[in-house]
Design a protein around this motif. Structure first.
Motif, PDB file in Angstrom:
ATOM      1  N   TYR A 143      -7.275   7.779  -5.655  1.00 11.11           N
ATOM      2  CA  TYR A 143      -8.315   6.788  -5.973  1.00 11.11           C
ATOM      3  C   TYR A 143      -7.791   5.362  -5.764  1.00 11.11           C
ATOM      4  O   TYR A 143      -8.468   4.513  -5.172  1.00 11.11           O
ATOM      5  CB  TYR A 143      -8.765   6.983  -7.416  1.00 11.11           C
ATOM      6  N   GLY A 144      -6.579   5.103  -6.253  1.00 13.36           N
ATOM      7  CA  GLY A 144      -5.996   3.777  -6.107  1.00 13.36           C
ATOM      8  C   GLY A 144      -5.761   3.404  -4.655  1.00 13.36           C
ATOM      9  O   GLY A 144      -5.986   2.255  -4.249  1.00 13.36           O
ATOM     10  N   TRP A 145      -5.321   4.371  -3.873  1.00  7.91           N
ATOM     11  CA  TRP A 145      -5.084   4.151  -2.442  1.00  7.91           C
ATOM     12  C   TRP A 145      -6.380   3.699  -1.769  1.00  7.91           C
ATOM     13  O   TRP A 145      -6.403   2.736  -0.994  1.00  7.91           O
ATOM     14  CB  TRP A 145      -4.581   5.448  -1.819  1.00  7.91           C
ATOM     15  N   TRP A 146      -7.483   4.394  -2.082  1.00  5.68           N
ATOM     16  CA  TRP A 146      -8.778   4.046  -1.502  1.00  5.68           C
ATOM     17  C   TRP A 146      -9.248   2.683  -2.016  1.00  5.68           C
ATOM     18  O   TRP A 146      -9.732   1.848  -1.245  1.00  5.68           O
ATOM     19  CB  TRP A 146      -9.811   5.125  -1.842  1.00  5.68           C
ATOM     20  N   THR A 147      -9.106   2.447  -3.320  1.00  4.27           N
ATOM     21  CA  THR A 147      -9.588   1.203  -3.918  1.00  4.27           C
ATOM     22  C   THR A 147      -8.856  -0.004  -3.365  1.00  4.27           C
ATOM     23  O   THR A 147      -9.462  -1.046  -3.089  1.00  4.27           O
ATOM     24  CB  THR A 147      -9.433   1.245  -5.447  1.00  4.27           C
ATOM     25  N   TRP A 148      -7.540   0.110  -3.209  1.00  9.16           N
ATOM     26  CA  TRP A 148      -6.755  -1.027  -2.712  1.00  9.16           C
ATOM     27  C   TRP A 148      -7.147  -1.400  -1.280  1.00  9.16           C
ATOM     28  O   TRP A 148      -6.954  -2.549  -0.866  1.00  9.16           O
ATOM     29  CB  TRP A 148      -5.260  -0.709  -2.781  1.00  9.16           C
ATOM     30  N   GLU A 155      -7.108  -0.566 -10.358  1.00 11.86           N
ATOM     31  CA  GLU A 155      -8.091  -1.641 -10.312  1.00 11.86           C
ATOM     32  C   GLU A 155      -7.440  -3.021 -10.169  1.00 11.86           C
ATOM     33  O   GLU A 155      -8.137  -4.034 -10.147  1.00 11.86           O
ATOM     34  CB  GLU A 155      -8.936  -1.619 -11.591  1.00 11.86           C
ATOM     35  N   LYS A 156      -6.113  -3.052 -10.085  1.00  7.86           N
ATOM     36  CA  LYS A 156      -5.336  -4.298 -10.023  1.00  7.86           C
ATOM     37  C   LYS A 156      -5.632  -5.211 -11.209  1.00  7.86           C
ATOM     38  O   LYS A 156      -5.840  -6.417 -11.059  1.00  7.86           O
ATOM     39  CB  LYS A 156      -5.557  -5.033  -8.698  1.00  7.86           C
ATOM     40  N   LEU A 157      -5.639  -4.604 -12.406  1.00  4.40           N
ATOM     41  CA  LEU A 157      -5.801  -5.377 -13.629  1.00  4.40           C
ATOM     42  C   LEU A 157      -4.442  -5.931 -14.026  1.00  4.40           C
ATOM     43  O   LEU A 157      -3.479  -5.169 -14.199  1.00  4.40           O
ATOM     44  CB  LEU A 157      -6.360  -4.499 -14.755  1.00  4.40           C
ATOM     45  N   LEU A 213       0.806  -1.217   0.000  1.00  2.00           N
ATOM     46  CA  LEU A 213       0.000   0.000   0.000  1.00  2.00           C
ATOM     47  C   LEU A 213       0.844   1.273   0.000  1.00  2.00           C
ATOM     48  O   LEU A 213       0.398   2.329  -0.491  1.00  2.00           O
ATOM     49  CB  LEU A 213      -0.930  -0.011   1.222  1.00  2.00           C
ATOM     50  N   ALA A 214       2.063   1.197   0.517  1.00  2.38           N
ATOM     51  CA  ALA A 214       2.914   2.387   0.603  1.00  2.38           C
ATOM     52  C   ALA A 214       3.316   2.918  -0.763  1.00  2.38           C
ATOM     53  O   ALA A 214       3.854   4.021  -0.870  1.00  2.38           O
ATOM     54  CB  ALA A 214       4.159   2.074   1.422  1.00  2.38           C
ATOM     55  N   ASN A 215       3.048   2.152  -1.835  1.00  8.33           N
ATOM     56  CA  ASN A 215       3.407   2.648  -3.160  1.00  8.33           C
ATOM     57  C   ASN A 215       2.667   3.939  -3.492  1.00  8.33           C
ATOM     58  O   ASN A 215       3.188   4.771  -4.237  1.00  8.33           O
ATOM     59  CB  ASN A 215       3.119   1.575  -4.222  1.00  8.33           C
ATOM     60  N   TRP A 216       1.475   4.129  -2.933  1.00 13.68           N
ATOM     61  CA  TRP A 216       0.677   5.307  -3.299  1.00 13.68           C
ATOM     62  C   TRP A 216       1.272   6.610  -2.758  1.00 13.68           C
ATOM     63  O   TRP A 216       1.463   7.553  -3.532  1.00 13.68           O
ATOM     64  CB  TRP A 216      -0.775   5.115  -2.861  1.00 13.68           C
ATOM     65  N   PRO A 217       1.593   6.738  -1.452  1.00 16.49           N
ATOM     66  CA  PRO A 217       2.223   7.995  -1.001  1.00 16.49           C
ATOM     67  C   PRO A 217       3.600   8.221  -1.613  1.00 16.49           C
ATOM     68  O   PRO A 217       3.967   9.360  -1.926  1.00 16.49           O
ATOM     69  CB  PRO A 217       2.306   7.832   0.525  1.00 16.49           C
TER      70      PRO A 217
END
Length: 226
Positions: A83-88, A155-157, A45-49
């Motif tokens: 958005y990705g942070w929230w979705t994950w 979306e982890k596609l 998850l840390a990839n987003w910040p």
């Protein structure tokens, strides 16, 4: 004290590579970008910040180099990162907090490719007519590929890694042409990390499919059992 005065130290040369000065901005972009992709490959998850910090460094770097679409793209990346942070963390559905890796559907492929083609054409025309960009088409193409790849990542596609690889194939010579040799080298590393990420996500997807098949009482293939 103005913002330009505060940011000026980041734009100063740190060393010279192939006769071209390399700034603190490019070095920090290099480090944060490499760390971000490594974390994405590990589904951390840390990839987003870390990615948001990387985007801010690249806004400065690309603006200085006349890659205006890539500079503007970073603000879109920041929005997609949120958005990705929230979705994950919330997209796993009932009973699950984690978003699973999945394959891209045919409808999603059609929409992504159509959006990428329209974005490339529109950005190329805009950059050619409104800015002094010397590479309007290539700047637009990499921008469109990066946007579609980032959405897929949110979306982890699984196939989003192929979009990133396609973008990196263009980014490497484009940044070298612009004299951003360290960034060009970074994107060579990105390609290697994308291959590792693709393999890792594919392995996780296969494991999830095998587990689902076992729960449903479906026979497992020899590959799934290994």
């Amino acid at each position: 004290m103005s913002l330009a005065h505060i940011l000026d130290p980041l734009q100063q040369p740190l060393f010279t590579l192939l006769g071209t000065p390399v700034s603190w901005t490019e070095v920090l972009g290099f480090g944060s970008g490499a760390l971000c992709v490594w974390l994405v490959a590990r589904q951390h998850l840390a990839n987003w910040p870390i990615g948001i910090a990387n985007n801010l460094f690249f806004v400065l770097l690309f603006s200085q180099s006349g890659l205006y679409a890539d500079a503007g793209l970073q603000f879109v990346f920041i929005a997609l990162a949120a958005y990705g942070w929230w979705t994950w963390t919330h997209g796993g559905g009932p009973g699950s907090d984690a978003l699973p890796v999945r394959r891209t559907s045919r409808t999603e492929w059609i929409l992504l490719l159509a959006a990428g083609a329209v974005a490339t054409l529109a950005l190329a025309l805009f950059l050619d007519r409104v800015t002094d960009s010397t590479v309007p088409f290539w700047d637009a193409l990499t921008t469109a590929l990066s946007l579609t790849a980032t959405y897929g990542q949110c979306e982890k596609l699984l196939e989003s890694w192929w979009l990133w690889i396609a973008a990196d194939v263009v980014y490497v010579p484009l940044y070298a042409y612009k004299g951003l040799y360290l960034t060009s080298l970074l994107y060579v590393g990105f390609m290697a990390l994308c291959v590792l990420g693709l393999r890792g996500w594919r392995r996780d997807l296969a494991a999830a499919e095998a587990a689902t098949g076992a729960e449903d009482g479906a026979p497992l293939t020899a590959k799934a059992r290994s």
